[in-house]
Design a protein around this motif. Sequence first.
Motif, PDB file in Angstrom:
ATOM      1  N   SER A   1     -10.985  -9.038  -3.770  1.00  0.00           N
ATOM      2  CA  SER A   1     -10.093  -8.524  -2.738  1.00  0.00           C
ATOM      3  C   SER A   1     -10.157  -7.003  -2.631  1.00  0.00           C
ATOM      4  CB  SER A   1      -8.654  -8.954  -3.047  1.00  0.00           C
ATOM      5  OG  SER A   1      -7.754  -8.357  -2.140  1.00  0.00           O
ATOM      6  N   ASN A   2      -9.987  -6.516  -1.410  1.00  0.00           N
ATOM      7  CA  ASN A   2      -9.915  -5.071  -1.194  1.00  0.00           C
ATOM      8  C   ASN A   2      -8.481  -4.558  -1.252  1.00  0.00           C
ATOM      9  OD1 ASN A   2      -9.065  -6.309   1.217  1.00  0.00           O
ATOM     10  ND2 ASN A   2      -9.651  -4.534   2.427  1.00  0.00           N
ATOM     11  N   LEU A   3      -7.516  -5.447  -1.471  1.00  0.00           N
ATOM     12  CA  LEU A   3      -6.120  -5.030  -1.526  1.00  0.00           C
ATOM     13  C   LEU A   3      -5.863  -4.202  -2.784  1.00  0.00           C
ATOM     14  CD1 LEU A   3      -4.361  -8.308  -0.341  1.00  0.00           C
ATOM     15  CD2 LEU A   3      -4.629  -6.171   0.940  1.00  0.00           C
ATOM     16  N   PRO A   4      -4.910  -3.270  -2.731  1.00  0.00           N
ATOM     17  CA  PRO A   4      -4.672  -2.396  -3.884  1.00  0.00           C
ATOM     18  C   PRO A   4      -3.934  -3.067  -5.032  1.00  0.00           C
ATOM     19  CG  PRO A   4      -3.119  -1.892  -2.135  1.00  0.00           C
ATOM     20  CD  PRO A   4      -4.079  -2.893  -1.568  1.00  0.00           C
ATOM     21  N   ALA A   5      -3.398  -4.255  -4.816  1.00  0.00           N
ATOM     22  CA  ALA A   5      -2.667  -4.969  -5.869  1.00  0.00           C
ATOM     23  C   ALA A   5      -3.377  -6.283  -6.170  1.00  0.00           C
ATOM     24  CB  ALA A   5      -1.227  -5.231  -5.435  1.00  0.00           C
TER      25      ALA A   5
ATOM     26  N   TYR B   1      -3.343   7.812   0.717  1.00  0.00           N
ATOM     27  CA  TYR B   1      -2.733   8.182  -0.561  1.00  0.00           C
ATOM     28  C   TYR B   1      -3.848   8.439  -1.559  1.00  0.00           C
ATOM     29  CZ  TYR B   1      -3.635   3.376  -2.200  1.00  0.00           C
ATOM     30  OH  TYR B   1      -4.235   2.199  -2.564  1.00  0.00           O
ATOM     31  N   ARG B   2      -3.511   9.157  -2.627  1.00  0.00           N
ATOM     32  CA  ARG B   2      -4.500   9.510  -3.642  1.00  0.00           C
ATOM     33  C   ARG B   2      -4.061   8.985  -4.998  1.00  0.00           C
ATOM     34  NH1 ARG B   2      -4.044  14.285  -0.696  1.00  0.00           N
ATOM     35  NH2 ARG B   2      -2.795  15.283  -2.328  1.00  0.00           N
ATOM     36  N   THR B   3      -5.036   8.614  -5.798  1.00  0.00           N
ATOM     37  CA  THR B   3      -4.786   8.191  -7.172  1.00  0.00           C
ATOM     38  C   THR B   3      -5.646   9.034  -8.105  1.00  0.00           C
ATOM     39  OG1 THR B   3      -6.474   6.453  -6.949  1.00  0.00           O
ATOM     40  CG2 THR B   3      -4.180   5.822  -6.556  1.00  0.00           C
ATOM     41  N   GLY B   4      -5.198   9.157  -9.350  1.00  0.00           N
ATOM     42  CA  GLY B   4      -5.929   9.966 -10.312  1.00  0.00           C
ATOM     43  C   GLY B   4      -5.696  11.445 -10.069  1.00  0.00           C
ATOM     44  N   SER B   5      -6.456  12.268 -10.779  1.00  0.00           N
ATOM     45  CA  SER B   5      -6.329  13.713 -10.633  1.00  0.00           C
ATOM     46  C   SER B   5      -7.644  14.367 -11.025  1.00  0.00           C
ATOM     47  CB  SER B   5      -5.191  14.255 -11.514  1.00  0.00           C
ATOM     48  OG  SER B   5      -5.440  13.965 -12.885  1.00  0.00           O
ATOM     49  N   GLY B   6      -7.813  15.604 -10.574  1.00  0.00           N
ATOM     50  CA  GLY B   6      -9.016  16.349 -10.921  1.00  0.00           C
ATOM     51  C   GLY B   6     -10.270  15.675 -10.407  1.00  0.00           C
ATOM     52  N   LYS B   7     -11.280  15.614 -11.271  1.00  0.00           N
ATOM     53  CA  LYS B   7     -12.550  14.999 -10.888  1.00  0.00           C
ATOM     54  C   LYS B   7     -12.421  13.497 -10.675  1.00  0.00           C
ATOM     55  CE  LYS B   7     -15.457  18.409 -13.273  1.00  0.00           C
ATOM     56  NZ  LYS B   7     -16.502  18.603 -14.309  1.00  0.00           N
ATOM     57  N   ASN B   8     -11.384  12.898 -11.250  1.00  0.00           N
ATOM     58  CA  ASN B   8     -11.200  11.448 -11.131  1.00  0.00           C
ATOM     59  C   ASN B   8     -10.276  11.066  -9.974  1.00  0.00           C
ATOM     60  OD1 ASN B   8     -12.797  10.938 -13.453  1.00  0.00           O
ATOM     61  ND2 ASN B   8     -11.043  11.435 -14.770  1.00  0.00           N
ATOM     62  N   GLU B   9      -9.927  12.026  -9.133  1.00  0.00           N
ATOM     63  CA  GLU B   9      -9.033  11.721  -8.016  1.00  0.00           C
ATOM     64  C   GLU B   9      -9.788  10.956  -6.930  1.00  0.00           C
ATOM     65  OE1 GLU B   9      -5.655  14.339  -6.353  1.00  0.00           O
ATOM     66  OE2 GLU B   9      -7.371  14.724  -5.034  1.00  0.00           O
TER      67      GLU B   9
ATOM     68  N   VAL C   1       0.817  -1.215   0.000  1.00  0.00           N
ATOM     69  CA  VAL C   1       0.000   0.000   0.000  1.00  0.00           C
ATOM     70  C   VAL C   1       0.849   1.263   0.000  1.00  0.00           C
ATOM     71  CG1 VAL C   1      -1.796  -1.229   1.283  1.00  0.00           C
ATOM     72  CG2 VAL C   1      -0.212   0.258   2.516  1.00  0.00           C
ATOM     73  N   PHE C   2       2.155   1.145   0.251  1.00  0.00           N
ATOM     74  CA  PHE C   2       2.970   2.339   0.475  1.00  0.00           C
ATOM     75  C   PHE C   2       3.643   2.888  -0.780  1.00  0.00           C
ATOM     76  CE2 PHE C   2       2.866   0.078   4.543  1.00  0.00           C
ATOM     77  CZ  PHE C   2       2.371   1.083   5.357  1.00  0.00           C
ATOM     78  N   GLY C   3       3.590   2.183  -1.884  1.00  0.00           N
ATOM     79  CA  GLY C   3       4.263   2.666  -3.086  1.00  0.00           C
ATOM     80  C   GLY C   3       3.311   3.043  -4.194  1.00  0.00           C
ATOM     81  N   ILE C   4       2.079   3.376  -3.857  1.00  0.00           N
ATOM     82  CA  ILE C   4       1.045   3.643  -4.858  1.00  0.00           C
ATOM     83  C   ILE C   4       0.611   5.097  -4.764  1.00  0.00           C
ATOM     84  CG2 ILE C   4      -1.261   2.987  -5.673  1.00  0.00           C
ATOM     85  CD1 ILE C   4      -0.858   0.288  -4.362  1.00  0.00           C
TER      86      ILE C   4
END
Length: 389
Positions: free
Chosen positions: A208-212, A168-176, A140-143
């Motif tokens: 799964s709820n994991l990010p990977a 942490y945040r992913t995407g940008s603008g309205k898709n963040e 979870v720490f490198g995303i």
Amino acid sequence: MSTPAASSAFDARPLIEPADRATVRAYVRDLRASGRAPAPNIASRAVFAVLAVVAVLFVFGSTVIGVVGGMMTASGGGFSPFLIAPILVVVGVVAVLATALVRMFGARTGERWWRLDRFARANAMTWYPSVSNPPLPGMVFGIGHGRIASDVVRGERPRFVEFGNYVYRTGSGKNESTHRWGYVAVKLSTPLPNIVLDAVGNNRLFGSNLPAALEGSQRLSLEGDFDRFFTLYCPSGYEADALYLFTPDIMARFVDHAAALDVEIVDDWLFLYTPREASTLDPATWAWLFSVVAALLDKLAQWERWRDERLAAPATGAAVPARDAAGSAALPFAAPAASLGPPPGVAPEGRRLRRRVPWAAIIVIGAALLLMLFGPLGVFASIIENLSN
């Protein structure tokens, strides 16, 4: 910073005992003056105040307009000083409410800091308000970006253990999108293969709820009811090593104490992940997490004896001198009496699990987007066709 003295027992009193406001305010001032906590964010407070103003105007604006309009009608449409009174009342209410909300928000943050700092000290640990880009190897720490751990409670002796909340945040603008995790990080004494225990109980609708997303070929089924609680992933070729590490007694500890947590072993770290806060003001959560770590570490001594046979030095083909009758080797040095194994570490193929593209989620999201884009067009075309007939 000095290390707090060891505590004889779990002490949750700082989380719940009464807090004196003056004491908390003085603590926050000292904390910021020492540089341990950032200065107040004026911009965020201004935004918060503006939102409060908008909310008040949304609720009371129509009422004020109606009152002013009625007073203007009663006065024959002319200006009257009394028309200003309702507006001044609303402005005053907005100012008082915005100030109160900003002060309340700041006071709650300060009290939280004060409580967690005292709780950490009472339990032989140290509290940190935040850590930007924490240098941890967990998945979870490198995303994403904007990575920050907050309310970090850390103990460094006799073993490094850290509790924290991570964003942490992913995407940008309205898709963040903002992603939040609670975590526990435990330093191990030796590197181990990258193994993930995906808790079944906290999975989402699409898995799964994991990010990977991990390749299914790395899934390993274990004995008993373990598969009902966790899905275990280990690198290909490390199945026997996983069975050595996850003996029945260790599996029982995970099922009994950590079934609500996702687990990752990577390098010389053990991570526990939860979708809710790990560093919190709830004494029950702390008692649970402390007991989980204690229960697991009590059974992990054999993990630190594990060695990766793939790191053993390859045979050179040279003849080995025979030992004489006294049992000593014909060597120019004294060989160790004990038989040495491979050095601590993990071969490259076992250091990281292979990941896959989450095609199922992509297909579902893509279908939803297509429906949103072309669905209205289809309905419109159907209406036109019906009208033309």
